[in-house]
Write a protein that holds these residues in place. Sequence first.
Motif, short mmCIF file in Angstrom:
data_model
loop_
_atom_site.label_atom_id
_atom_site.label_comp_id
_atom_site.label_asym_id
_atom_site.label_seq_id
_atom_site.Cartn_x
_atom_site.Cartn_y
_atom_site.Cartn_z
N LYS A 169 0.85 -1.19 0.00
CA LYS A 169 0.00 0.00 0.00
C LYS A 169 0.89 1.25 0.00
O LYS A 169 1.73 1.41 0.90
CB LYS A 169 -0.93 -0.01 1.22
N ILE A 170 0.71 2.08 -1.01
CA ILE A 170 1.55 3.27 -1.15
C ILE A 170 0.67 4.52 -1.19
O ILE A 170 -0.24 4.63 -2.02
CB ILE A 170 2.41 3.19 -2.42
N ALA A 171 0.94 5.43 -0.27
CA ALA A 171 0.24 6.72 -0.24
C ALA A 171 1.16 7.79 -0.79
O ALA A 171 2.30 7.93 -0.34
CB ALA A 171 -0.18 7.07 1.18
N VAL A 172 0.68 8.52 -1.79
CA VAL A 172 1.48 9.57 -2.44
C VAL A 172 0.85 10.91 -2.12
O VAL A 172 -0.34 11.13 -2.37
CB VAL A 172 1.54 9.36 -3.97
N ILE A 173 1.63 11.82 -1.55
CA ILE A 173 1.13 13.13 -1.11
C ILE A 173 1.67 14.22 -2.02
O ILE A 173 2.88 14.31 -2.22
CB ILE A 173 1.55 13.42 0.34
N GLY A 174 0.78 15.06 -2.56
CA GLY A 174 1.29 16.15 -3.39
C GLY A 174 0.21 16.85 -4.19
O GLY A 174 -0.93 16.99 -3.77
N GLY A 175 0.61 17.26 -5.39
CA GLY A 175 -0.28 17.97 -6.30
C GLY A 175 0.48 18.34 -7.55
O GLY A 175 1.69 18.11 -7.66
N GLY A 176 -0.23 18.89 -8.52
CA GLY A 176 0.42 19.37 -9.74
C GLY A 176 1.00 18.27 -10.61
O GLY A 176 0.58 17.11 -10.55
N THR A 177 2.01 18.63 -11.41
CA THR A 177 2.60 17.67 -12.35
C THR A 177 3.55 16.71 -11.65
O THR A 177 3.82 15.63 -12.17
CB THR A 177 3.36 18.41 -13.47
N GLY A 178 4.08 17.08 -10.48
CA GLY A 178 5.01 16.21 -9.78
C GLY A 178 4.37 14.90 -9.39
O GLY A 178 4.91 13.81 -9.64
N ILE A 179 3.20 14.98 -8.77
CA ILE A 179 2.50 13.77 -8.34
C ILE A 179 2.08 12.93 -9.54
O ILE A 179 2.04 11.70 -9.48
CB ILE A 179 1.27 14.13 -7.47
N TYR A 180 1.82 13.58 -10.68
CA TYR A 180 1.42 12.88 -11.90
C TYR A 180 2.50 11.88 -12.32
O TYR A 180 2.21 10.73 -12.64
CB TYR A 180 1.15 13.89 -13.01
#
Length: 314
Positions: free
Chosen positions: A6-17
């Motif tokens: 299980k992986i949770a990715v925190i962010g926004g914008g193009t980086g998280i993409y």
Amino acid sequence: MNNKKKIAVIGGGTGIYSVLTGLKKHPVDISAIVTMADSGGSTGVLREEFGILPPGDIRRALVALSESEELLCDLFTYRFKKGNIEGHSFGNLFLTALSKLEGDFQQGIQQAMKLLNVKGKVIPVTTEDVDLFAELENGQVIEGEANIDTPQHDASLKIEKVFLKPEAEINPRAEQALKDANAIIIGPGDLYTSIIPNLLVKGVPEAIKASKADKFYICNLMTKHGETHGFSASDFVNTIKDYLEGDVDYVLVNNKRPSSERIEEYEQEGAEFVDSPGLKGPFKIIKEDLIRGSGYIRHDPEKTAQVILNNVNT
């Protein structure tokens, strides 16, 4: 029984993409926890006119995790070029309509996840309406994520701190995803406008620290004028630690410098390549070639995903 990591990715914008599109290709259970501070462009207009939470970063995460036909993803990212809806993306309008039909922003996201055949979950970090503020080194306060992201003020002034108004509480769904995660990925992305707004939400730093997950921070490839000009990798990491009020376990740093031709366009906008001299800490430093082979200077999705997965404990 689900034995997927299980992986949770925190962010926004193009980086998280970039991170999400890379991880999507592997047998993992992904939760994208997305900032709700966006206030620019189409998103800002829809927030103001319809009183909804910002759809822009949610839309990007949905498209990144979608396993639907390419045409449907292209439709979601299509931006109108004229008329009364000039500047709006179809995806933002679609999420607005779904939110109104369902009577709830999160329920609208759930329906969009089904329609786009999303692998994993897309979760707003908070369900409260917030705005981002930045205090500069001269004491000036800038209101709104869009005004921080595209500065109308003296962009050479250092950001001393950022904060949310009003204060916001963590979305229980985000809290659960962080608790259940085997790995928590912070970044990459605009430091003060895409990443840190998540850490300003009450309960997020606490949930990250309480989680037994391996905590990763993915350092940016380039600085951004008006936010992180002059930053080294150490500056990025120390700023994250300040807002997280604790350490991460791993720091991923790119160690391949792009060609001068690729950097030149960024330098015209006041951006610089992020070096990592003197980077040290209680965390493990992973230096790899993480950059795309051509085009925009961004993280290569597959390279980045592979480094993460190689270091996640089962």
